[in-house]
Design an enzyme around this catalytic site. Structure first.
Site, PDB file in Angstrom:
ATOM      1  CG  HIS A  51      13.594 -22.393 -16.071  1.00 53.52           C
ATOM      2  ND1 HIS A  51      11.808 -22.786 -16.175  1.00 53.52           N
ATOM      3  CD2 HIS A  51      13.519 -22.397 -17.625  1.00 53.52           C
ATOM      4  CE1 HIS A  51      11.296 -22.876 -17.060  1.00 53.52           C
ATOM      5  NE2 HIS A  51      12.771 -22.980 -18.150  1.00 53.52           N
TER       6      HIS A  51
ATOM      7  CG  HIS B 243      16.228 -22.904 -21.257  1.00 55.81           C
ATOM      8  ND1 HIS B 243      16.566 -24.271 -21.118  1.00 55.81           N
ATOM      9  CD2 HIS B 243      15.115 -22.333 -20.663  1.00 55.81           C
ATOM     10  CE1 HIS B 243      14.327 -23.953 -20.542  1.00 55.81           C
ATOM     11  NE2 HIS B 243      14.466 -23.384 -20.530  1.00 55.81           N
TER      12      HIS B 243
HETATM   13  P1  5GP Z   1      10.685 -24.613 -20.565  1.00 60.54           P
HETATM   14  O1  5GP Z   1      10.741 -25.392 -21.726  1.00 60.54           O
HETATM   15  O2  5GP Z   1       9.686 -24.250 -19.389  1.00 60.54           O
HETATM   16  O3  5GP Z   1      11.477 -23.639 -20.448  1.00 60.54           O
HETATM   17  O4  5GP Z   1      12.254 -25.657 -20.039  1.00 60.54           O
HETATM   18  C1  5GP Z   1      11.829 -26.837 -18.773  1.00 60.54           C
HETATM   19  C2  5GP Z   1      13.164 -27.532 -18.901  1.00 60.54           C
HETATM   20  O5  5GP Z   1      14.003 -27.889 -17.608  1.00 60.54           O
HETATM   21  C3  5GP Z   1      13.218 -28.153 -20.355  1.00 60.54           C
HETATM   22  O6  5GP Z   1      14.637 -28.521 -20.999  1.00 60.54           O
HETATM   23  C4  5GP Z   1      13.578 -29.731 -19.289  1.00 60.54           C
HETATM   24  O7  5GP Z   1      14.325 -30.548 -20.422  1.00 60.54           O
HETATM   25  C5  5GP Z   1      14.057 -29.116 -17.765  1.00 60.54           C
HETATM   26  N1  5GP Z   1      13.771 -30.139 -17.679  1.00 60.54           N
HETATM   27  C6  5GP Z   1      12.206 -30.784 -16.836  1.00 60.54           C
HETATM   28  N2  5GP Z   1      12.190 -31.500 -15.901  1.00 60.54           N
HETATM   29  C7  5GP Z   1      13.699 -31.682 -15.386  1.00 60.54           C
HETATM   30  C8  5GP Z   1      14.418 -31.925 -14.189  1.00 60.54           C
HETATM   31  O8  5GP Z   1      13.488 -32.958 -13.576  1.00 60.54           O
HETATM   32  N3  5GP Z   1      15.939 -31.505 -13.952  1.00 60.54           N
HETATM   33  C9  5GP Z   1      17.124 -31.411 -14.831  1.00 60.54           C
HETATM   34  N4  5GP Z   1      17.734 -31.022 -14.120  1.00 60.54           N
HETATM   35  N5  5GP Z   1      15.965 -30.697 -16.012  1.00 60.54           N
HETATM   36  C10 5GP Z   1      14.171 -30.292 -16.104  1.00 60.54           C
END
Ligand code: 5GP
Ligand code: ZN
Length: 135
Positions: free
Chosen positions: A100, A102
Site C-alpha cells: 500500500h 500512504h
Molecule cells: P503500514 O504501517 O503497514 O505501512 O500501514 C498500515 C496502515 O493501515 C496503518 O496506518 C493503519 O492505520 C491502517 N490500517 C490497519 N488496519 C486497517 C483497516 O482495517 N482499515 C483501514 N482503513 N486502515 C487500516
C-alpha cells in the site's frame, strides 16, 4: 479471509472501508488511524506483500493511481502538500503485509510527526462521502 489479509478482505468488501476511489485494479480508502485529515491508502486489489514481489505492471498502474488520487485530494480537501509513504517489512514499520501507498495530506506548517490518531468513524465517513471520486 483470503491470504488472512485485512486489505484483501477490504478489497473483497468483506470488511467495510471509507472508499475514496475504486477501479478494476486498485482501491483507495481512508486510513482508520490517520496521520492527518484525509490520510488515504492506495492498494492493488491483487495481493502482494510489498514493493519487491509486486509485478512491474501492477506497480506502474498503482503509482499512476496514487498520482490521480493525490491530485484529487489536493483540490478536494483541499491540502497544501502531501507525503507519499510506502513501508516494506516489519523493520520498516510495515504492519499490514499487503502493498500500500500512504498519501498523507499536509496543511501549512502543521507538525504531524507521523503519529497515528484514533480515527472518529463518523468524521471519516463524512469526509469519504465528501471527497469520493468517480471511478
Ligand atoms: P503500514 O504501517 O503497514 O505501512 O500501514 C498500515 C496502515 O493501515 C496503518 O496506518 C493503519 O492505520 C491502517 N490500517 C490497519 N488496519 C486497517 C483497516 O482495517 N482499515 C483501514 N482503513 N486502515 C487500516
Ligand atoms: Zn492482501
Amino acid at each position: 479471509m483470503k491470504n488472512n489479509c485485512v486489505f484483501c478482505a477490504i478489497a473483497a468488501n468483506e470488511i467495510p472501508s471509507f472508499k475514496v476511489y475504486e477501479d478494476d485494479l486498485v482501491l483507495a480508502y481512508l486510513d482508520i488511524n490517520p496521520f492527518s485529515k484525509g490520510h488515504t491508502l492506495v492498494i492493488p486489489k491483487e495481493h502482494s506483500s510489498g514493493l519487491l514481489d509486486t509485478p512491474d505492471e501492477t506497480l506502474a498502474a498503482l503509482v499512476a493511481r496514487v498520482k490521480k488520487v493525490a491530485s484529487h485530494l489536493k483540490a478536494a480537501l483541499p491540502c497544501d502538500g502531501f507525503n507519499i509513504l510506502q513501508n516494506n517489512g516489519e523493520a520498516a514499520g510495515q504492519t499490514v503485509m499487503h502493498i500500500h501507498f500512504h498519501i498523507v495530506p499536509r496543511y501549512g506548517k502543521e507538525d504531524i510527526s507521523f503519529i497515528s490518531q484514533k480515527g472518529d468513524m463518523d468524521e471519516l465517513k463524512a469526509l469519504a462521502d465528501r471527497i469520493r471520486m468517480e471511478g
